[in-house]
Design a protein around this motif. Sequence first.
Motif, mmCIF file in Angstrom:
data_model
loop_
_atom_site.group_PDB
_atom_site.id
_atom_site.type_symbol
_atom_site.label_atom_id
_atom_site.label_comp_id
_atom_site.label_asym_id
_atom_site.label_seq_id
_atom_site.Cartn_x
_atom_site.Cartn_y
_atom_site.Cartn_z
ATOM 1 N N SER A 16 -7.633 20.351 -30.360
ATOM 2 C CA SER A 16 -6.657 19.467 -31.254
ATOM 3 C C SER A 16 -7.221 19.665 -32.970
ATOM 4 O O SER A 16 -8.022 19.221 -32.772
ATOM 5 C CB SER A 16 -6.162 18.370 -30.536
ATOM 6 O OG SER A 16 -5.408 17.656 -29.321
ATOM 7 N N ALA A 18 -6.574 17.693 -36.507
ATOM 8 C CA ALA A 18 -5.734 16.298 -37.130
ATOM 9 C C ALA A 18 -6.396 16.898 -38.241
ATOM 10 O O ALA A 18 -7.448 16.941 -39.492
ATOM 11 C CB ALA A 18 -6.260 15.559 -36.019
ATOM 12 N N ASN A 47 -2.949 20.337 -36.105
ATOM 13 C CA ASN A 47 -1.046 20.058 -34.904
ATOM 14 C C ASN A 47 -0.760 18.854 -35.642
ATOM 15 O O ASN A 47 -0.402 17.610 -34.212
ATOM 16 C CB ASN A 47 -1.520 20.362 -33.035
ATOM 17 C CG ASN A 47 -2.497 20.005 -32.950
ATOM 18 O OD1 ASN A 47 -3.597 19.239 -33.273
ATOM 19 N ND2 ASN A 47 -3.390 21.156 -32.320
ATOM 20 N N TRP A 48 -1.676 17.672 -35.918
ATOM 21 C CA TRP A 48 -1.284 15.895 -35.960
ATOM 22 C C TRP A 48 -1.933 15.868 -37.497
ATOM 23 O O TRP A 48 -2.491 16.101 -38.297
ATOM 24 C CB TRP A 48 -2.236 15.771 -34.433
ATOM 25 C CG TRP A 48 -1.920 14.191 -34.951
ATOM 26 C CD1 TRP A 48 -1.545 13.057 -35.970
ATOM 27 C CD2 TRP A 48 -2.526 13.440 -33.866
ATOM 28 N NE1 TRP A 48 -0.484 12.072 -35.450
ATOM 29 C CE2 TRP A 48 -2.304 12.521 -34.059
ATOM 30 C CE3 TRP A 48 -3.317 12.855 -32.773
ATOM 31 C CZ2 TRP A 48 -2.307 11.220 -33.781
ATOM 32 C CZ3 TRP A 48 -4.021 12.048 -32.682
ATOM 33 C CH2 TRP A 48 -3.134 10.678 -32.401
ATOM 34 N N ARG A 157 9.025 17.529 -33.414
ATOM 35 C CA ARG A 157 7.926 17.192 -33.405
ATOM 36 C C ARG A 157 7.234 18.982 -33.590
ATOM 37 O O ARG A 157 6.314 18.862 -32.091
ATOM 38 C CB ARG A 157 7.928 16.907 -31.690
ATOM 39 C CG ARG A 157 8.515 15.555 -31.676
ATOM 40 C CD ARG A 157 8.374 14.912 -30.569
ATOM 41 N NE ARG A 157 9.320 14.135 -30.683
ATOM 42 C CZ ARG A 157 9.340 12.916 -28.910
ATOM 43 N NH1 ARG A 157 8.668 13.464 -28.296
ATOM 44 N NH2 ARG A 157 10.236 12.216 -29.586
ATOM 45 N N ARG A 160 2.936 16.306 -34.961
ATOM 46 C CA ARG A 160 2.454 15.025 -34.837
ATOM 47 C C ARG A 160 2.499 14.600 -36.155
ATOM 48 O O ARG A 160 1.184 15.060 -37.005
ATOM 49 C CB ARG A 160 1.617 15.000 -33.687
ATOM 50 C CG ARG A 160 1.850 13.423 -33.268
ATOM 51 C CD ARG A 160 0.705 12.810 -32.523
ATOM 52 N NE ARG A 160 1.047 11.649 -31.997
ATOM 53 C CZ ARG A 160 0.194 10.711 -30.703
ATOM 54 N NH1 ARG A 160 -0.295 11.446 -30.254
ATOM 55 N NH2 ARG A 160 0.388 9.859 -30.792
ATOM 56 N N SER A 162 2.646 11.237 -38.435
ATOM 57 C CA SER A 162 1.582 9.219 -37.645
ATOM 58 C C SER A 162 1.993 8.644 -39.330
ATOM 59 O O SER A 162 0.997 9.297 -40.033
ATOM 60 C CB SER A 162 0.751 9.232 -36.716
ATOM 61 O OG SER A 162 1.193 9.766 -35.860
ATOM 62 N N ASP A 177 5.148 6.507 -35.932
ATOM 63 C CA ASP A 177 4.927 8.121 -34.600
ATOM 64 C C ASP A 177 6.176 8.719 -34.256
ATOM 65 O O ASP A 177 6.532 8.478 -33.636
ATOM 66 C CB ASP A 177 3.949 7.892 -33.809
ATOM 67 C CG ASP A 177 2.930 8.740 -33.350
ATOM 68 O OD1 ASP A 177 3.552 10.496 -33.290
ATOM 69 O OD2 ASP A 177 1.754 8.784 -32.898
ATOM 70 N N THR A 179 6.239 11.157 -31.929
ATOM 71 C CA THR A 179 6.228 10.635 -30.820
ATOM 72 C C THR A 179 7.315 10.323 -29.928
ATOM 73 O O THR A 179 7.100 10.197 -29.177
ATOM 74 C CB THR A 179 5.043 11.334 -29.993
ATOM 75 O OG1 THR A 179 4.086 10.328 -30.575
ATOM 76 C CG2 THR A 179 4.537 12.838 -30.854
ATOM 77 N N LEU A 222 -6.018 7.460 -34.197
ATOM 78 C CA LEU A 222 -5.838 8.776 -34.465
ATOM 79 C C LEU A 222 -6.789 8.853 -32.681
ATOM 80 O O LEU A 222 -6.515 9.771 -32.062
ATOM 81 C CB LEU A 222 -6.485 9.686 -35.043
ATOM 82 C CG LEU A 222 -6.282 10.985 -35.988
ATOM 83 C CD1 LEU A 222 -4.922 10.019 -36.810
ATOM 84 C CD2 LEU A 222 -6.451 12.379 -36.738
ATOM 85 N N GLN A 226 -5.861 9.966 -29.146
ATOM 86 C CA GLN A 226 -6.362 11.345 -28.866
ATOM 87 C C GLN A 226 -6.983 11.563 -26.923
ATOM 88 O O GLN A 226 -7.406 10.308 -27.167
ATOM 89 C CB GLN A 226 -7.667 11.685 -29.586
ATOM 90 C CG GLN A 226 -8.214 13.248 -28.586
ATOM 91 C CD GLN A 226 -7.140 13.797 -29.153
ATOM 92 O OE1 GLN A 226 -6.397 14.318 -29.455
ATOM 93 N NE2 GLN A 226 -7.301 15.090 -28.673
#
Length: 395
Positions: A16, A18, A47-48, A157, A160, A162, A177, A179, A222, A226
């Motif tokens: 992932s 971020a 991706n975040w 989405r 992501r 936040s 968020d 999600t 995060l 995560q």
Amino acid sequence: MNASRIHPGPLHRACSKALVLQGGGALGSYQAGVYDALSGHPHHQPNWIAGVSIGAINAALIAGNAPRRRVERLREFWQLVSSGPPQRLPNWLADRPTLNQWSASLATVFGIPGFFEPRLSPTLMMGGDAPMLSYYDTAPLKSTLERLVDFDRINAREVRLSVGAVNVRTGNSVYFDNTIHRIGPEHIMASGALPPGFPPVEVDGEPYWDGGLVSNTPLQYLLDNQPRSEPLVVLQVDLFNARGQMPATISDVMARQKDITYSSRTRMNTDALAANVNLQQAIAELMAKLPPALRKDASVRAVQQQLTHQPVDIFHLIYRDKPYERDSKDYEFSRATVEEHWEVGQRDMRRTLDHTGVFESHAQSDGVTTYDLADPAAIRIKRPITPPSADSNAP
């Protein structure tokens, strides 16, 4: 070092990714420059994205647009907020520090295009007893976000998102968020509603202020959310620098106060989070050395699994002040300054990307490793302390 000849480092491995964007008002154009440089590397795309205050606005501009349009939208926003006459004073009027101060002072009087405008109400004559919740109206920001951000894309989405805010009634930090929530302009505005300049923003019947009042960086959120079973790479873009010169004027004192307040909190939180995760990982590794009968116990296995973390790599990019910047730097939106911040962000991101391959040998180590690679003269790497093995000859 030629970046094309080095082996892939932590930013390349499957994990992932971020992007963490701190609050800091006008300094946020540095974050835009960072993403501009990052956008040329498809395998590094986050991706975040998590942000607070101006970081939330930049995050929405990135997550709320197709990859090919993200830099274009960031540039459109930052050109808009630096487009007013007070932000474009001619260079011949005065030296740069004076022009910056004029730009900031005029922003407090006339506002910033596409962002906020002053409330012209006679009740302001009542001073602290005025029945108002802010000096400025942020309705222009709502229109700007609705025009530049595709909220349907955010809520699909693809990335992501936040953003942090603070509940005015409870004082508790809250993250909106995508999600969990359906994100709209009000969530982004709530994250940047810094009092007493900006009014609280109502979301689902509750009033919210700027998330930086509690924490100016979303790193804790995060790491809490995560999955421990997945490696994580964090690109953390900070806008206040803990290091600085001894102040010589009142303006210098106020500037250093801002730096220390926000950067020390970020650095302290990052170090504390890293130490906590690394301690948990060390305990999990010690549990792996228990006798086989104990290792097979269900409760021991459950605890060990809970304490075990895949690698977390945190790459710091920290904006370092120009010598002429003063306490107004977070509300000084002149075009010259915005462009300078953007260029410095591009430079620092490129330097960081050029160095990542050097750390290939450490890429698979568990625990948290923090990197600050943007300044060639002061590269800093903080790795987890690995305890010696049982057969080590260390005393």
